[in-house]
Design an enzyme around this catalytic site. Structure first.
Site, mmCIF file in Angstrom:
data_model
loop_
_atom_site.group_PDB
_atom_site.id
_atom_site.type_symbol
_atom_site.label_atom_id
_atom_site.label_comp_id
_atom_site.label_asym_id
_atom_site.label_seq_id
_atom_site.Cartn_x
_atom_site.Cartn_y
_atom_site.Cartn_z
ATOM 1 N N GLU A 50 0.901 -1.352 -0.042
ATOM 2 C CA GLU A 50 0.189 0.040 0.046
ATOM 3 C C GLU A 50 0.957 1.064 -0.027
ATOM 4 O O GLU A 50 2.052 1.160 0.514
ATOM 5 C CB GLU A 50 -0.787 -0.029 1.250
ATOM 6 C CG GLU A 50 -1.857 -1.032 1.417
ATOM 7 C CD GLU A 50 -2.369 -1.200 2.771
ATOM 8 O OE1 GLU A 50 -2.435 -0.102 3.677
ATOM 9 O OE2 GLU A 50 -3.301 -1.896 2.931
ATOM 10 N N LYS B 183 2.333 4.738 1.440
ATOM 11 C CA LYS B 183 2.300 5.056 3.079
ATOM 12 C C LYS B 183 2.038 6.731 2.981
ATOM 13 O O LYS B 183 2.603 7.384 2.417
ATOM 14 C CB LYS B 183 3.763 5.037 3.311
ATOM 15 C CG LYS B 183 3.906 5.410 4.799
ATOM 16 C CD LYS B 183 5.248 4.985 5.283
ATOM 17 C CE LYS B 183 5.195 5.121 6.957
ATOM 18 N NZ LYS B 183 5.056 6.444 7.224
ATOM 19 N N ARG C 53 -2.947 8.992 11.903
ATOM 20 C CA ARG C 53 -3.244 7.977 12.066
ATOM 21 C C ARG C 53 -4.477 7.897 13.049
ATOM 22 O O ARG C 53 -4.514 8.532 14.094
ATOM 23 C CB ARG C 53 -2.418 6.760 13.023
ATOM 24 C CG ARG C 53 -2.736 5.493 13.118
ATOM 25 C CD ARG C 53 -1.717 4.523 12.800
ATOM 26 N NE ARG C 53 -2.305 3.202 13.040
ATOM 27 C CZ ARG C 53 -1.321 2.170 13.137
ATOM 28 N NH1 ARG C 53 0.078 2.380 13.401
ATOM 29 N NH2 ARG C 53 -1.925 0.938 13.317
ATOM 30 N N ARG D 170 -2.658 8.040 17.329
ATOM 31 C CA ARG D 170 -1.568 6.861 17.467
ATOM 32 C C ARG D 170 -1.099 6.636 18.959
ATOM 33 O O ARG D 170 -0.940 5.753 19.255
ATOM 34 C CB ARG D 170 -0.205 7.546 16.725
ATOM 35 C CG ARG D 170 0.967 7.113 17.198
ATOM 36 C CD ARG D 170 1.484 5.893 16.149
ATOM 37 N NE ARG D 170 2.667 5.611 16.511
ATOM 38 C CZ ARG D 170 3.238 4.909 17.398
ATOM 39 N NH1 ARG D 170 2.750 4.907 18.483
ATOM 40 N NH2 ARG D 170 4.691 4.786 17.419
ATOM 41 N N GLU E 263 -5.641 6.649 7.700
ATOM 42 C CA GLU E 263 -4.640 7.664 7.841
ATOM 43 C C GLU E 263 -5.604 8.710 7.365
ATOM 44 O O GLU E 263 -5.881 8.854 6.323
ATOM 45 C CB GLU E 263 -3.523 7.511 6.920
ATOM 46 C CG GLU E 263 -2.265 8.407 7.215
ATOM 47 C CD GLU E 263 -1.428 8.304 8.506
ATOM 48 O OE1 GLU E 263 -1.566 7.412 9.137
ATOM 49 O OE2 GLU E 263 -0.634 8.817 8.685
ATOM 50 N N PHE F 186 -7.464 1.727 6.000
ATOM 51 C CA PHE F 186 -6.515 0.360 5.733
ATOM 52 C C PHE F 186 -6.688 -0.754 6.671
ATOM 53 O O PHE F 186 -6.132 -1.918 6.558
ATOM 54 C CB PHE F 186 -5.181 0.808 5.573
ATOM 55 C CG PHE F 186 -4.286 1.377 6.959
ATOM 56 C CD1 PHE F 186 -4.266 0.630 8.039
ATOM 57 C CD2 PHE F 186 -4.182 2.741 6.932
ATOM 58 C CE1 PHE F 186 -3.767 1.286 9.040
ATOM 59 C CE2 PHE F 186 -3.468 3.379 7.773
ATOM 60 C CZ PHE F 186 -3.476 2.713 9.237
ATOM 61 N N ARG G 11 5.306 -4.348 17.419
ATOM 62 C CA ARG G 11 5.907 -3.645 16.289
ATOM 63 C C ARG G 11 6.716 -5.051 15.728
ATOM 64 O O ARG G 11 7.708 -5.489 16.316
ATOM 65 C CB ARG G 11 6.782 -2.797 16.655
ATOM 66 C CG ARG G 11 7.630 -2.096 15.254
ATOM 67 C CD ARG G 11 8.664 -1.288 15.697
ATOM 68 N NE ARG G 11 8.419 0.119 16.282
ATOM 69 C CZ ARG G 11 7.937 0.958 15.737
ATOM 70 N NH1 ARG G 11 7.519 1.079 14.623
ATOM 71 N NH2 ARG G 11 7.585 1.882 16.693
ATOM 72 N N LYS H 123 7.622 -0.948 6.672
ATOM 73 C CA LYS H 123 7.711 0.252 5.944
ATOM 74 C C LYS H 123 8.927 0.469 5.288
ATOM 75 O O LYS H 123 9.818 0.094 5.654
ATOM 76 C CB LYS H 123 7.466 1.473 7.125
ATOM 77 C CG LYS H 123 8.377 1.792 8.138
ATOM 78 C CD LYS H 123 7.739 2.724 9.206
ATOM 79 C CE LYS H 123 8.705 2.491 10.087
ATOM 80 N NZ LYS H 123 8.240 3.353 11.540
HETATM 81 P P1 ATP Z 1 5.805 4.235 14.176
HETATM 82 O O1 ATP Z 1 4.387 4.649 14.177
HETATM 83 O O2 ATP Z 1 5.849 2.977 13.320
HETATM 84 O O3 ATP Z 1 6.350 4.378 15.458
HETATM 85 P P2 ATP Z 1 6.406 6.755 13.139
HETATM 86 O O4 ATP Z 1 5.316 7.131 14.076
HETATM 87 O O5 ATP Z 1 7.619 7.309 12.928
HETATM 88 O O6 ATP Z 1 6.709 5.255 13.422
HETATM 89 P P3 ATP Z 1 6.158 5.948 10.430
HETATM 90 O O7 ATP Z 1 7.522 5.319 10.649
HETATM 91 O O8 ATP Z 1 6.026 7.119 9.491
HETATM 92 O O9 ATP Z 1 5.754 6.604 11.658
HETATM 93 O O10 ATP Z 1 5.153 4.672 10.061
HETATM 94 C C1 ATP Z 1 4.328 4.336 10.620
HETATM 95 C C2 ATP Z 1 2.689 5.136 10.453
HETATM 96 O O11 ATP Z 1 2.471 5.176 8.962
HETATM 97 C C3 ATP Z 1 1.458 4.575 10.922
HETATM 98 O O12 ATP Z 1 1.391 4.762 12.372
HETATM 99 C C4 ATP Z 1 0.613 4.987 10.236
HETATM 100 O O13 ATP Z 1 0.118 6.142 10.735
HETATM 101 C C5 ATP Z 1 0.858 5.550 8.952
HETATM 102 N N1 ATP Z 1 0.517 4.650 7.790
HETATM 103 C C6 ATP Z 1 0.334 5.505 6.362
HETATM 104 N N2 ATP Z 1 0.004 4.664 5.313
HETATM 105 C C7 ATP Z 1 -0.514 3.450 6.207
HETATM 106 C C8 ATP Z 1 -0.754 2.370 5.736
HETATM 107 N N3 ATP Z 1 -1.106 1.973 4.464
HETATM 108 N N4 ATP Z 1 -0.986 1.432 6.653
HETATM 109 C C9 ATP Z 1 -0.502 1.328 7.956
HETATM 110 N N5 ATP Z 1 0.125 2.518 8.105
HETATM 111 C C10 ATP Z 1 -0.042 3.621 7.501
#
Ligand code: ATP
Length: 577
Positions: A243, A245, A250, A265, A295, A335, A410, A416
């Site tokens: 998918e 990102k 979130r 989140r 998102e 999602f 996690r 990602k």
């Molecule tokens: P994390 O949430 O993993 O601690 P982070 O806050 O730095 O890390 P990212 O590393 O950017 O966030 O990646 C995770 C986030 O990406 C998810 O928490 C969600 O909000 C977002 N996201 C965007 N698109 C999607 C998708 N298609 N499926 C799941 N999450 C997604």
């Protein structure tokens, strides 16, 4: 349990910083607590009156505390304030002022009274809260008041996080941490340690399995691991769903009939901020009860295109909500599905959850299903990634098709792959030096450590700051720069300079320098492009290239308008690197 008993434990907890000792003390406390008391005790030790996702506002500040304390002790307010000056802690002041004997209140009585104080609102709130608090204090012994008063003031500071509470619970039954895993599973699902503790205490560890996903209790979110590249993804997942990102907020959406709540989140309730999404869920989700995730992104209603995160971020406010909703409408790209019409979906595979989710979203403007590609071809994944990047997205998410939704975990069920942030702006920025800061550390000997730099606002004929820059000049160039700047130093901020930040020395806007940066970000401390209360634009990780651009005068510097264009384009520009 008498509140004084809880105070014995709180005093022990306060006296140690060793985690193991804390766990053992909590274990003993939880063992002694009754089924009814255990949840309130957990909330109180975390300075709360309920689980973290239920917002509380005691509405008790230091002034109110002082007033209530004066009233309860019969001292005048100045005497109370004087004591506070000495001790810096109203808890200790309360202990000193109140007598040794209280009315032997129970934990439940204190908890209820604090709840009453927190929920008092409307006309005469401050007086009513003061009266209720002073009445409570009068009934407490000094050492009880010490802890009670610290709770609404947020000064308990016992350092007890969720993991320590969970281990303490385990300890209360086994004398070790061995039951943490089932306790944590239950917690991940309901996000309420009080509820977990109550069930655990009353019915034992096996009963924790009964705690299941429920509408209204946020589920601790599943998180993603990282991959190096597309091949890495295929090696780990084989055939998987890819998918885009999306870079927004979130949202975990809980729907029961027309009642919709949204959690962020970190499980804070954000419902009030996202009224457009709430509306969309009511209109477009064909289910009586559901929990889904997605998102939320702002988009251009004209073109349907998503805006970059910096634009979406403007929605994160507590004021002007309506105006923001009109200016930057949001759309939820959904999602995942965790719960639907009485059925827990977290145990189902991802493919099934996504497919079911797609089937309950009616067409409309506010909610859409995330598109995905099912593949095991690294080349195809690579292409998907490049496409995502080119259209300004952050990267991709790969998901294991048969993975269940693992609350709070996690792992490689989700992976990602993000664009590299090592990229830099495709163009350099020419800025005008408007001041300098005296150096610290190594640069102190030069008397100059950083420059305050502005771009040109053509419309207003002003120089608006965009960076504080301390990188790029050699040790030989810094003193040279200082000598030049000292000649044009002025006592006050020059009239044409627009700045929030104050350098140590202001200079006439004359010298132009060329800067490279990683990207342009929004920043409240810079004024370039700043309108009203909005943040301005700033260079992220700026460094000087060369020395002074003698071929340019101040008005030839990069303009604010250009900066705005670069900001819009940078998603794509940085990614093509
Ligand atoms: P994390 O949430 O993993 O601690 P982070 O806050 O730095 O890390 P990212 O590393 O950017 O966030 O990646 C995770 C986030 O990406 C998810 O928490 C969600 O909000 C977002 N996201 C965007 N698109 C999607 C998708 N298609 N499926 C799941 N999450 C997604």
């Amino acid at each position: 349990m008498r509140f004084s008993k809880l105070v014995d434990y709180l005093a022990q907890l306060e006296a140690t910083t060793k985690r193991l000792e804390m766990t053992a003390t909590l274990g003993a406390l939880f063992k002694e607590a009754s089924e009814e008391d255990i949840a309130p005790i957990i909330y109180l030790t975390q300075e709360r009156l309920g689980p973290a996702f239920e917002p509380i506002d005691f509405g008790i500040g230091e002034a109110l505390a002082a007033e209530a304390l004066a009233k309860a002790s019969g001292k005048d307010k100045d005497a109370v304030k004087k004591l506070y000056k000495q001790h810096g802690d109203y808890g200790i002041v309360a202990e000193k002022l109140l007598g040794e004997n209280g009315k032997r209140l129970t934990v439940a009585q204190v908890f209820e009274r604090l709840k009453q104080i927190a929920t008092t609102s409307g006309e005469g709130t401050v007086e009513n809260k003061t009266d209720l608090l002073s009445d409570l204090l009068q009934k407490l012994a000094g050492r009880e008041a010490r802890y009670v008063l610290r709770i609404p003031l947020g000064r308990l500071r016992l350092g007890i996080g969720d993991p320590t509470v969970m281990e303490g619970l385990s300890w209360s039954k086994t004398g070790d941490k061995s039951l943490r895993a089932p306790i944590e599973r239950a917690y991940n699902v309901c996000s309420d340690l009080g509820q977990v503790a109550r069930v655990f205490k009353a019915e034992g560890v096996d009963a924790l399995a009964k705690i299941q996903v429920q509408v209204g209790n946020p589920v601790r979110m599943a998180l993603a691991e990282r991959a190096k590249n597309a091949e890495d993804i295929v090696t780990r997942l084989g055939k998987c769903a890819i998918e885009s990102k999306y870079d927004g907020f979130r949202c975990q959406v809980h729907k029961r009939g027309d009642e919709v709540r949204i959690f962020s989140r970190n499980l804070e309730e954000t419902t009030a901020m996202f009224t457009d999404i709430v509306d969309g869920i009511r209109k477009q989700i064909k289910a009586k009860t559901a929990i889904l995730e997605g998102e939320a992104l702002s988009y251009d209603p004209e073109t349907g295109e998503f805006h970059p995160f910096q634009v979406t971020m403007q929605r994160k406010r507590k004021y002007d909500l309506e105006e923001m909703t009109v200016k930057f409408p949001l759309r939820l790209v959904a999602f995942d599905l965790l719960y639907l019409d009485g059925k827990d979906f977290t145990g189902q595979g991802y493919a099934k959850r996504h497919e079911t989710l797609a089937s309950i979203i009616a067409p409309g403007e506010r909610v859409e299903i995330s598109k995905h590609l099912v593949t095991q071809d690294a080349k195809e994944i690579e292409k998907y990634f490049m496409d995502a990047i080119t259209s300004g997205l952050e990267g991709i998410m790969a998901k294991r098709l048969d993975s269940r939704y693992q609350a709070g975990a996690r792992n490689f069920n989700w992976i990602k792959l993000k664009r590299s942030y090592q990229g830099h702006l495709s163009d350099t920025v020419d800025g005008v030096v408007v001041g300098y800061l005296r150096g610290r550390g190594m640069r102190a000997r030069f008397g100059i450590g950083a420059l305050l730099v502005a771009v040109y606002d053509q419309k207003q004929d002003k120089f608006a700051t965009i960076a504080k820059i301390g990188t790029g000049f050699s040790d030989a160039e810094w003193p040279q720069m200082r000598a030049l700047l000292d000649k044009i130093a002025v006592a006050q901020k020059p009239a044409r300079v627009d700045a929030v930040m104050e350098p140590d020395v202001w200079v006439e806007p004359r010298y132009v320098i060329e800067m490279q940066a990683d990207e342009i970000t929004r920043s409240p401390i810079h004024t370039a492009g700043k309108i009203g209360d909005e943040p301005g634009y700033a260079l992220r990780f700026p460094r000087v290239i060369g020395f002074i651009r003698t071929d340019k005068k101040a008005e030839d510097a990069t303009t604010v308008k250009e900066i705005l264009k670069m900001f819009e384009k940078q998603g794509k520009a940085a990614n093509e690197k």
